[in-house]
Scaffold this motif. Structure first.
Motif, PDB file in Angstrom:
ATOM      1  N   ASP A 146      16.857  42.385  -2.149  1.00 42.24           N
ATOM      2  CA  ASP A 146      16.591  42.155  -3.532  1.00 42.24           C
ATOM      3  C   ASP A 146      18.043  42.341  -4.195  1.00 42.24           C
ATOM      4  O   ASP A 146      19.052  42.552  -3.555  1.00 42.24           O
ATOM      5  CB  ASP A 146      15.487  42.686  -4.280  1.00 42.24           C
ATOM      6  CG  ASP A 146      15.700  44.073  -4.417  1.00 42.24           C
ATOM      7  OD1 ASP A 146      16.848  44.805  -4.160  1.00 42.24           O
ATOM      8  OD2 ASP A 146      14.488  44.745  -4.380  1.00 42.24           O
ATOM      9  N   SER A 174      18.448  36.459  -2.530  1.00 39.96           N
ATOM     10  CA  SER A 174      18.590  36.955  -3.889  1.00 39.96           C
ATOM     11  C   SER A 174      19.742  36.769  -4.645  1.00 39.96           C
ATOM     12  O   SER A 174      19.815  36.970  -5.783  1.00 39.96           O
ATOM     13  CB  SER A 174      18.161  38.515  -4.020  1.00 39.96           C
ATOM     14  OG  SER A 174      19.167  39.409  -3.173  1.00 39.96           O
ATOM     15  N   GLU A 210      13.927  32.782  -5.308  1.00 43.16           N
ATOM     16  CA  GLU A 210      13.913  34.006  -4.589  1.00 43.16           C
ATOM     17  C   GLU A 210      13.044  34.788  -4.746  1.00 43.16           C
ATOM     18  O   GLU A 210      12.849  35.995  -4.441  1.00 43.16           O
ATOM     19  CB  GLU A 210      15.272  34.852  -5.228  1.00 43.16           C
ATOM     20  CG  GLU A 210      15.036  35.134  -6.701  1.00 43.16           C
ATOM     21  CD  GLU A 210      16.211  35.847  -7.269  1.00 43.16           C
ATOM     22  OE1 GLU A 210      16.123  36.943  -7.559  1.00 43.16           O
ATOM     23  OE2 GLU A 210      17.293  35.106  -7.546  1.00 43.16           O
TER      24      GLU A 210
END
Length: 393
Positions: A370, A323, A362
């Motif tokens: 995340d 991420s 991602e």
């Protein structure tokens, strides 16, 4: 000419008579009657305790006592023999100003009655009428009237009229004689009218219906005798058709079993290939890198071997990032990773038509790492990968 006309008329008359007779032999609802049931009733009652019952029997205004709401409940069981057993509860009120025991009543006085009785359906004697049921009965009870409690001997006459098998009206009059007239307890008469509901019904045929049933049975027996011979002729034909159907069913079952076995074999093979590819593991990349490193090359070399062993196998290569970084950058990076992965396989001789690719950036993280969650490097590394999905095998 005249003889021919008469013969035709007689023939027409015979045909009409047979048709009419067949219509008459239909068993209909009119041929059935309620033979036993439970009956629940609710309604009004009027008490005449004037001491002058038969002289002023219709003197409603001065001698009848009625309350303006349902004041009578009854429940009874009625049997095929015509006998019935019934329990009744009533409430009333002697009105101020009415005549009670020959005197003007000076105040409102409550009236309570609980009675049980045995009745007999007069239709058992005069014949069933269907909608009209007169009855007579005797019984006993306890009444508290004019503030005087007393046991009573009762006699009732009444009738029920039915709108359907379940709903009807009940009208009756009951004479009540005090078992003991001590303390001034007197005799009186109680009239009642109400709605009745019939349940737990057991129905049967009337006498006319029984006669129809016997005649229909005789006709059916003759028809059966005629059709038995036809059925015997058709039996062998039916057996042959059944054998043919059985043969076709067996053939269909065999085809279905073969098809299932084929599908099972395909699914088993696909599962084995999928397991084999999954056991190789994924191709992993360094941070911000699309370089296929040494350990990833070993995975891809093993995958080349699988592709060589299964010439029909085609795969989709999917590549991903962690991420960190912008979404646009990660989309670009995952595209480079998928291209590098494919290029390595092509360099090992894998035909291009066996490979398709897709870059997800991602968007398909394997864990919670995340943009809003802190994770250590080893967790981010899990998401930097290329995976392999079976398209055909």
């Amino acid at each position: 000419m005249k003889t021919t006309t008469i013969f035709s008329f007689l023939l027409l008359l015979m045909v009409s008579s047979v048709t009419f007779a067949q219509d008459e032999l239909q068993i209909t609802a009119k041929d059935s009657i309620v033979q036993s049931s439970w009956i629940f009733g609710v309604g009004l009652n009027a008490v005449d305790d004037s001491g002058n019952v038969f002289d002023g029997i219709f003197n409603v205004g001065e001698e009848w006592n009625i309350v303006p709401f349902p004041s009578r409940l009854s429940i009874g069981r009625y049997f095929k023999s015509g006998l019935g057993l019934e329990a009744i509860g009533t409430y009333n009120q002697y009105k101020e100003g009415n005549i009670i025991d020959g005197e003007i009543n000076l105040e409102d006085i409550s009236y309570f009655g609980v009675d049980g009785r045995v009745t007999y359906d007069i239709n058992k004697i005069i014949g069933e009428t269907g909608w009209f049921d007169p009855y007579v009965g005797v019984g006993a009870g306890y009444t508290d009237a004019n503030n005087k409690g007393r046991g009573t001997y009762n006699a009732v006459v009444g009738f029920r009229t039915w709108f359907s098998d379940r709903w009807g009206l009940d009208f009756n009059s009951t004479g009540k004689w005090a078992m003991s007239q001590s303390e001034g307890a007197t005799n009186h008469i109680q009239h009642a009218a109400g709605v009745v509901y019939q349940f737990g019904i057991e129905k049967g045929l009337s006498q006319r219906g029984e006669e129809k049933l016997e005649l229909l049975a005789a006709i059916e027996k003759e028809k059966q005798r005629q059709t038995d011979s036809i059925n015997e002729v058709n039996r062998l034909k039916d057996e042959a058709l059944l054998a043919e159907r059985l043969k076709k069913q067996q053939e269909a079952d065999a085809l279905a079993a073969a098809e299932k076995a084929k599908v099972d074999a395909i699914n088993k093979r696909k599962t084995e290939i999928k397991s084999r590819i999954e056991n190789l593991g994924n191709v992993y990349f360094g941070l911000n890198s699309s370089v296929v490193n040494y350990s990833s090359k070993k995975v891809l070399d093993s995958l080349v071997q699988v592709l060589e062993e299964i010439p029909t196998l085609t795969l989709k290569i999917t590549s991903h990032t962690d991420s960190r970084g912008t979404s646009k950058y990660n989309d670009w990076l995952s595209q480079r990773r998928v291209d590098k992965t494919k290029d390595y396989l092509l360099s090992k001789g894998v035909p291009a038509e066996k490979l398709t690719t897709e870059a997800y950036g991602e968007t398909m993280l394997l864990n919670e790492c995340d943009d809003n969650t802190y994770c250590p490097e080893d967790k981010h590394a899990v998401n930097r990968r290329s995976e392999f999905v079976i398209i055909e095998f």
